[in-house]
Scaffold this motif. Structure first.
Motif, PDB file in Angstrom:
ATOM      1  N   TYR A 194      -0.104  -2.131 -15.095  1.00  0.00           N
ATOM      2  CA  TYR A 194      -0.166  -0.681 -14.916  1.00  0.00           C
ATOM      3  C   TYR A 194       0.040  -0.401 -13.437  1.00  0.00           C
ATOM      4  N   GLU A 195       0.973   0.490 -13.129  1.00  0.00           N
ATOM      5  CA  GLU A 195       1.317   0.758 -11.732  1.00  0.00           C
ATOM      6  C   GLU A 195       1.058   2.213 -11.363  1.00  0.00           C
ATOM      7  N   ILE A 196       0.339   2.415 -10.280  1.00  0.00           N
ATOM      8  CA  ILE A 196       0.134   3.735  -9.691  1.00  0.00           C
ATOM      9  C   ILE A 196       1.144   3.890  -8.559  1.00  0.00           C
ATOM     10  N   THR A 197       1.904   4.963  -8.570  1.00  0.00           N
ATOM     11  CA  THR A 197       2.876   5.230  -7.512  1.00  0.00           C
ATOM     12  C   THR A 197       2.490   6.521  -6.805  1.00  0.00           C
ATOM     13  N   LEU A 198       2.376   6.445  -5.496  1.00  0.00           N
ATOM     14  CA  LEU A 198       1.927   7.582  -4.695  1.00  0.00           C
ATOM     15  C   LEU A 198       2.857   7.807  -3.515  1.00  0.00           C
ATOM     16  N   TYR A 200       2.441  -0.848   0.713  1.00  0.00           N
ATOM     17  CA  TYR A 200       3.535   0.055   1.051  1.00  0.00           C
ATOM     18  C   TYR A 200       4.847  -0.564   0.597  1.00  0.00           C
ATOM     19  N   ASP A 201       5.667   0.243  -0.083  1.00  0.00           N
ATOM     20  CA  ASP A 201       6.919  -0.260  -0.647  1.00  0.00           C
ATOM     21  C   ASP A 201       8.145   0.406  -0.034  1.00  0.00           C
ATOM     22  N   GLY A 202       7.969   1.000   1.144  1.00  0.00           N
ATOM     23  CA  GLY A 202       9.099   1.601   1.848  1.00  0.00           C
ATOM     24  C   GLY A 202       9.374   3.025   1.414  1.00  0.00           C
ATOM     25  N   GLY A 203      10.029   3.797   2.293  1.00  0.00           N
ATOM     26  CA  GLY A 203      10.452   5.152   1.961  1.00  0.00           C
ATOM     27  C   GLY A 203       9.316   6.109   1.653  1.00  0.00           C
ATOM     28  N   GLY A 204       8.133   5.870   2.234  1.00  0.00           N
ATOM     29  CA  GLY A 204       6.988   6.734   1.968  1.00  0.00           C
ATOM     30  C   GLY A 204       6.326   6.505   0.620  1.00  0.00           C
ATOM     31  N   THR A 205       6.665   5.412  -0.066  1.00  0.00           N
ATOM     32  CA  THR A 205       6.117   5.105  -1.391  1.00  0.00           C
ATOM     33  C   THR A 205       5.065   4.007  -1.309  1.00  0.00           C
TER      34      THR A 205
END
Length: 531
Positions: free
Chosen positions: A23-27, A64-69
């Protein structure tokens, strides 16, 4: 007459995820444009199972996954309703919450593997026999070769692959990860930013140490690594991730991020990297951790090591202990974790160690297995190949025989291959499976597949079997290594001769003439097979 009809919107169904899935939360949060370094933003989420028994809330690190994500990934261990709340040093990421529903595990998913005593088991408590392979830096090679590696694995007997995050600068391996990039971002104006230096191949290439920002990760590398680990899971293959290794040679500087002086070594950057890698990858139920390959050869982390320690006795290793403490604190699932020896053994009695990972030390393996009471894996037994180095010059028969030998000692075994291609004259261009993946051209995999199929047919469980040296009343060296249980016995002969074997599966005695070695017998209650 007027009629009043009241309506209400149907409740939005909760998102669902299978047991042991992800389950992934993306913010959306601070980016490079708004903070000095978004990789230093702290983020976590607390997950709570809301159906009885509720259990202890589980805190999972984000990244942090780059691009403000930003992302938080969670693998649930119980069906039913779950909720979460985030916490962060950034206001935009703090206090977010939600709920989701966990359904039955996906078809064919047996869940993560765990250790119990000397055995390995799936989450449904059926025995797991590890039949591994080593393919160190395939995740740092080109995308076509990565795809080829996955296809090769599909047709192979291997259910575990040992793989690094950092590239290797070593014999047959002197090239930069041009297509995938390195795990860290290249600093502008550095040596690695120079195209001719980055694409250089061979031992004459310039060092790129100091070219990387060790507080900023190359997210494109890690996104591809995510993809590879996910593809392995779909194929039922464990990703045994080697977090550190000593094969950098000062070329990139990833082996000694805390300095080259062992007495003053600073683990801060190593820990920063560990927390990031664990946040990204630990939610994959097929992930195992290998803290290091040949840990004792990484001299910059050698503070407090006793170079005189002899197997089966371990050496102190305070720096590695410190890094294991970080791993254990950051991994909420307690994935399988070990460390692979060089000339020295680690203390595998530590609570964060789930199994013993070995190379060599075959003669002391029984003592090591008994000492620690944990599953033991010969992750390296030397390789099928024809290179001049002794570690890569076994015949196919010798490589496959290591699996029978290991099994007779209650040990899981791993393979690899170093078969040179005659048409390739440049050593660093050799597509050796051991280093780069691609295709297998050796003859041991079908033999290993036979071992795997035959062993699986017995239903035997290493954790319930007893290994021993057997002499059958003879003086001198042991006659065989013998693994015995209620319904199975595996006898790996060490000496030629005629031997009278007692069979616990039937109570009878059988005379066996051993004229040539290797010679192995597998007895079950209904049959005997020679290998």
């Amino acid at each position: 007459m007027w009629a009043l009809t009241l309506t209400s919107a149907a409740p939005t169904p909760l998102a669902s995820v299978p047991l042991y899935g992800q389950y992934e939360i993306t913010l959306a949060g601070p980016s490079e444009a708004t903070v000095a370094n978004p990789f230093e933003v702290e983020l976590s989420a607390t997950f709570t199972h809301t159906e009885p028994p509720t259990g202890t809330p589980i805190v999972v690190g984000g990244f942090y996954d780059g691009g403000g994500t930003y992302r938080v990934r969670f693998s649930p261990s119980a069906e039913g309703e779950w909720k979460y709340t985030t916490a962060s040093s950034a206001a935009a990421l703090d206090g977010s919450g939600g709920e989701f529903h966990v359904v039955k595990k996906a078809a064919g998913d047996r869940g993560p593997v765990f250790s119990k005593g000397s055995g390995l088991y799936y989450s449904d408590f059926t025995p797991h026999v590890s039949v591994g392979t080593t393919c160190y830096q395939w995740a740092s090679k080109g995308f076509d070769m990565q795809a080829q590696t996955l296809e090769t694995l599909k047709a192979s007997p291997f259910n575990k692959i040992r793989m690094t995050t950092f590239p290797k600068w070593y014999i047959f391996n002197r090239a930069n990860p041009v297509e995938t990039g390195a795990p860290y971002a290249i600093s502008p104006g550095s040596a690695a930013a120079n195209a001719s230096a980055w694409t250089c191949v061979g031992e004459h290439c310039p060092s790129l140490s100091g070219s990387f920002d060790l507080k900023r990760f190359n997210v494109s590398f890690w996104q591809n690594y995510d993809r590879l680990v996910g593809a392995l899971k779909e194929q039922g293959v464990i990703a045994d991730i080697i977090l550190f290794h000593p094969y950098d040679g000062g070329h990139w500087g990833f082996d000694c991020m805390g300095g080259t002086d062992a007495e003053k070594y600073d683990t801060a950057l190593d820990k920063f990297y560990l927390r990031y890698a664990i946040a990204r990858l630990a939610s994959n139920s097929n992930v195992w951790w290998s803290m290091a390959n040949e840990w004792s050869f990484n001299k910059c982390k050698g503070r407090g090591v006793n170079e005189s320690a002899k197997s089966p006795h371990p050496s102190p290793s305070p720096v590695w202990d410190e890094l294991f403490e970080t791993l254990a604190a950051a991994d909420p699932y307690g994935r399988q974790a070990s460390i692979h020896n060089g000339n020295l053994l680690y203390n595998h009695s530590r609570p964060w160690i789930s199994h013993v990972s070995l190379q060599g030390m075959e003669e002391t393996t029984p003592a090591i297995r008994q000492k620690y009471g944990k599953p033991t894996l010969w992750d390296e037994v030397r390789y099928e190949g024809n290179i001049t180095s002794s570690f890569g010059s076994l015949s196919a028969a010798e490589e496959a025989d290591r699996f029978w030998w290991g099994a007779a000692l209650g040990v899981h075994v791993g393979h690899s291959e170093t078969v040179l291609r005659a048409a390739v004259k440049d050593d660093d261009a050799q597509p050796l499976w051991w280093a780069k993946g691609g295709t297998l051209v050796g003859e041991s995999p079908p033999r290993i597949a036979f071992f795997k199929q035959l062993w699986a047919s017995t239903g035997a469980d290493f954790g319930a079997l007893t290994p021993a040296h057997a002499s059958y009343g003879q003086a001198g060296d042991p006659v065989s290594d013998t693994l015995t249980g209620d319904s199975v016995q595996l006898v790996k002969f060490r000496r030629q001769g005629t031997w009278n074997l007692p069979l616990p599966t039937s109570g009878a005695t059988v005379a066996v003439d051993v004229h040539t070695l290797p010679f192995t017998l597998l007895f079950t209650k209904s049959a005997a097979t020679a290998a």
